[in-house]
Design an enzyme around this catalytic site. Structure first.
Site, short mmCIF file in Angstrom:
data_model
loop_
_atom_site.label_atom_id
_atom_site.label_comp_id
_atom_site.label_asym_id
_atom_site.label_seq_id
_atom_site.Cartn_x
_atom_site.Cartn_y
_atom_site.Cartn_z
N HIS A 120 -129.17 10.53 -47.78
CA HIS A 120 -129.85 10.26 -49.05
C HIS A 120 -128.85 9.74 -50.08
O HIS A 120 -129.06 8.68 -50.70
CB HIS A 120 -130.53 11.55 -49.56
CG HIS A 120 -131.32 11.38 -50.80
ND1 HIS A 120 -132.70 11.34 -50.83
CD2 HIS A 120 -130.93 11.19 -52.09
CE1 HIS A 120 -133.12 11.16 -52.07
NE2 HIS A 120 -132.06 11.08 -52.86
N GLU A 121 -127.72 10.43 -50.22
CA GLU A 121 -126.73 10.02 -51.22
C GLU A 121 -126.06 8.71 -50.80
O GLU A 121 -125.82 7.83 -51.64
CB GLU A 121 -125.69 11.11 -51.44
CG GLU A 121 -126.27 12.41 -52.01
CD GLU A 121 -127.03 12.22 -53.32
OE1 GLU A 121 -126.70 11.29 -54.09
OE2 GLU A 121 -127.99 12.99 -53.56
N HIS A 156 -128.22 5.84 -51.85
CA HIS A 156 -128.02 5.44 -53.25
C HIS A 156 -126.74 4.61 -53.40
O HIS A 156 -126.72 3.57 -54.06
CB HIS A 156 -127.88 6.69 -54.15
CG HIS A 156 -129.16 7.41 -54.42
ND1 HIS A 156 -130.28 6.77 -54.89
CD2 HIS A 156 -129.49 8.73 -54.31
CE1 HIS A 156 -131.25 7.67 -55.05
NE2 HIS A 156 -130.80 8.86 -54.70
N ASP A 200 -135.79 11.00 -58.37
CA ASP A 200 -135.52 9.55 -58.35
C ASP A 200 -136.79 8.77 -58.66
O ASP A 200 -136.78 7.81 -59.44
CB ASP A 200 -135.02 9.11 -56.96
CG ASP A 200 -133.71 9.78 -56.56
OD1 ASP A 200 -132.93 10.15 -57.46
OD2 ASP A 200 -133.48 9.92 -55.34
#
Lengths: 261, 261, 261, 261, 261, 261
Positions: free
Chosen positions: D74-75, D78, D150
């Protein structure tokens, strides 16, 4: 001591000021003159004080050349469109010096009280407000959030034209909330209920005004792109242009059209 | 000391005044007479005092000739349309002297209490209110925001006709909020729920009333354009026309039509 | 001292009065008798006192003959339509004497408590309320705002029929807000959410009831125009007609139809 | 005592911090240095203190390998999307250490004040926010509720673009509530009424922005899947990657594109 | 002193009573016994006291024979429909003695706590509530406002079935406002937003339940018209029928269907 | 004195408990142990105390065999569906002993904190909640209002999936009200305006999730009807089944699927 001030010019510069605005302005002008060890207040002190009272003090912000360029074109856009519209007052001053929340400003003080606010002049005001965004799009193919305030004010005027002034195709009818006292006594208070159908027509009329005004602003700037470039360049160089400097580039604005005097 | 006052005329002039209005008016008249070193109050003092109580004191504003011309046509528009409608009371006074927020005014005090408010008279009132905007459009092909108050009041009357008086094609039905006590006790309070469909029909009926009234005002002014011009010209010259002066130009208004007594 | 009062008649006259109403009425009757230097209260004092308690004191207003004529036809319209409907109570009194906000009134006190309120009787009540406006339109081809209160009350009844009593084509369903306690405990409170579609159907049902009732009132008055004229004429002459005087003109009302006892 | 701090770097790291943030950060840095018996605050203390002030203290949570893997992707999603967009600032730090409510974070502090917020940069911000969910879907064919924040922020930005900044196909028009004071006095307050039709168009424009941004994020990650895997793997190993470590894997981010400087 | 009371019967009669209800009932029973100079409370005292506690004291109202007949058929309608539905509890008592706001009542106390409230039983309850209006329409071709309370309660149950219990064609979904705490902590509060489309479907489902139930009630009464007539006649004669007297006319109600135990 | 407690098991049993829950639970366990004259708290005391803290004390209600059978199938429905879904935690306890408002319960405590809440697991939770109603329909062709709480919670989860988590066909967009603070300062507060069109799409997505989940629950129970019957029978016999007893009937639940760990 105040001397050599062109009071006619000062009065014109401060049309629309409240009593408190005027008092603040004179105090501010005196302080500025004193800071510069002047024994007399000069017109330039008045000018600076008037701007500070209305827009806040100057604010230094770290900017790139491109930042300054974008601001310059945005303000030049307002100025050029204003110049090209026959019923708008002349541009008094353009600046890309940051003040308060604003990155720059274009001052268009009314030459005197508008006794009648006409449909023609309202449409030109909206078109003038569209000049900043139109320049952004024309020159940079980009849009900035800095135009949000122009958009907000323009939408407000367009709504008033449709909802309160009866200046759209919907005719001379009021769609707003109403508090009123009649000439012969009697008091009305009524929250306006409007059907989705009618609200949809109102929305369309408002959008039509905005869209046409934006197109007009774009069309003006396209035709006067040379002057737009030169004003922007001058602004980048000098940061602030007085009305006279602006008119040296674009030409003298003709007297206001008769009908909207 | 009050002498030589035509009290019948004074009473007619103040139909609809509250007790407080009357008291203010008499005080004001006494002050004005004193200012002019008169030992007696005359009718002209009453007249001026009544106007001041209702519309506020005169207000000098810097105006161009065109400003005055636009105001003159706007007020003349109200006056001519009012004159042409058989159930409207006669015009009492027209003025382009600024008072309070208003640039001018046309006084049409009721000749006596309306016992019955009829559909015919309500439609004529709305048409009379449209007279100002109709004149602007006819003479200048322009609209001003000064008509906003007329539009607001006219819309209010039209809404009442549709929503409360059952005077539209929707029939004798009430669409407003209701608080009522029946003849035999029992108390109702009910917030009116209306479907979008029905609200849309209400909106259309209101708009229809406004549109027809505006067309009628325009049609009257087109047919009586000569008189409109002459009243406006006189207004520009004299600033205020009494009812008699107005009728010298347009002719004497016939007695009210019978039905609307 | 109270003597010779027909207490049966007095009781019938005051069906629906609260305890406070009755007390006020008796005080008022005593005061009136005293004013006239009578040592005893008579039925006429009771009658006047009852009217004053419910409608307020008489109010003199400057009226033209036409004003009086319009009021007379409006009230006669209510009275004739009421007379013609088989389930309505008989007319007790008609008057064109102004009281409170009203220009006139038609009293139709219930002959006794309605144990069951039927759909038939509710429709007749609405039709009776439409009688005033229907007369205005029939005789003067005009409408007055004086019918607004009738329209408001009629709409309220029609809404109740549709929304709470399940008396429309929408069936035995409740569309109103609800606070209720069941027979066996448990408490419900629910704000009624209704879709625009269903609300539109409700609006149509309410309008249908009003439209039909208005047509029925108009049809009754058209057929009984002679009697309408004679009642209005009598009213203009005498200002107030007692039930007996009214029935001398139109005939005695038959006993109430059985079903609505 | 503070020594050897690269103050330029510290200033850049704290763009957007309030005075209170800065004070808290310095106190926190001093406390941390003291805990480690250091006599001087080092940049690493500043770094940790800045993160703690903004995101809260570290929080140990029992996690499976798969939990950590999902957070890492997930990170990384980004970070990679941010890296690939020409107008986004460089990634400063990525971490899968839980802080406050967050399972991980990607820091992208602005390199300096954005003078102009452009449409291009706003769209890239939204695309960057979509990077986490896009990675979840791409790698695990799964969605987590952790992307809710988000999604919320991205929707907010998209709405602002449409409703306030005039950056959609609906044009330079404002659809939000408005409180404003004009340059020359006068104050507006108006609750924005919008028809269902227009609101539906607004909703579509907002959705269009979100959908396109999500597709772009997905497309970037698909093309850079190798780098995504490597960043995720490194994160699982080291828990936190500094910008330099991140750029060792993905390459150095080119200078910001000119237009959005 | 309380003697010879069939406590089983008393307990059954008071299912659903609160502690306060029970206390009030016993006090009331003691007072009644004392008034009649009885030294012991008998079951009839309990019965009357229970009814008074729940429905208020008897109220004498002047009624015509027709009034009584309409009330009798209304209550007989409830009783017969209830009798005919397999899952409804047996009728305990029917009365046309006015109490509180009610002109009559039909008591259907639950034989014991309903552990499970089933869709079948809810539909039968609604159908039972429709029995009064259905009888009015069948016998008198008339409707009374007295059915308003039945209609209100029936609508409420139908709404609950659709909106909260998921018992309509819309499926097991909740459309109401929600405050809830989950089993494992966490608290939800959410005001339910529903589109006009979905609300329209909800309205249709509620109406469908009401319409079908009303048709079923009508169909039952048509088929059992003889018994309806006989119960109504007995009611007019005796004013109150105990369950045993009712069953002598219509027959003994079979034991409850198994599924809804 | 606390001895011989399997603290690992106790910790697992109380995942999601607040500090206050834990304190209440330990007090309750001590009280129960004391009541039974035990000198030590045993795990069974912990188990009962944990249940009491979360669901309230046992409540004896008079029930028929059929009541108990319906409750047993409802709870067995939840348990079987939960068992059949690969990402649901194992069933810990099933009971048809009434507690608080509930007729029975099925405990499914999380085996450990869910770090990531996935779309897959959310859908399975909703399906599990549908298990009770699905069993009612399958076995009894009946529905009870006892499923209302399941339906409410399931709808809430489905709404969150669509409105906040971006897990429907509408994409990663937020439709809820928003209060948020960005990472770099700046605070947003905005009430979400949504057009009827978009709300209708949201409603459809929520309904789609519920409908599919209900169908899946029904399909699972149809296929595992034998086990459903046996679990229900055992429940009727023993009133409460521990997880181990349940798994003896249905088989051991496989370890959680990897992705949702």
């Amino acid at each position: 001591m105040v001397r050599d001030i062109d009071w006619d010019k000062a009065a014109k510069r401060t049309v629309g000021f409240s009593g408190a605005d005027l008092e603040n302005m004179l105090n501010e002008a005196a302080i500025q003159a004193a800071r510069k060890n002047k024994t007399e207040i000069e017109f330039s002190d008045i000018e600076e004080a008037a701007t500070k009272v209305k827009l806040g003090p100057e604010k230094k912000r770290l900017q790139t050349d491109l930042d300054r360029k974008m601001t310059a074109y945005h303000e030049a856009g307002h100025a050029i469109v204003t110049y090209a519209l026959p019923n708008m007052d002349p541009v008094h001053r353009i600046s890309i010096v940051s003040r308060g929340m604003a990155l720059g400003f274009t001052l268009i003080p009314p030459q005197r009280d508008r006794i009648h606010e006409t449909k023609t002049h309202l449409l030109e005001q909206i078109t003038s407000m569209m000049g900043g965004r139109a320049a952004e799009a024309l020159i940079f193919s980009e849009m900035t959030s800095g135009a949000a305030n122009d958009i907000d004010k323009a939408t407000m005027l367009a709504k008033n034209m449709v909802v309160e002034y009866g200046m759209s195709d919907l005719g001379p009818i009021n769609f707003g909330p109403t508090v009123d006292t009649t000439e012969w006594g009697g008091r009305y208070m009524m929250d306006s209920k409007i059907s989705p159908d009618m609200q949809s027509k109102i929305d369309s009329e408002v959008k039509k005004i905005i869209d046409k005004s934006y197109q007009k602003a774009t069309s003006i700037l396209s035709k006067m792109k040379d002057k737009l470039d030169r004003v922007a360049e001058e602004l980048i160089k000098k940061e602030t242009l007085e009305g006279e400097e602006f008119e040296k580039i674009v030409g003298t604005k003709p007297a206001l059209a008769k009908i909207n005097s």
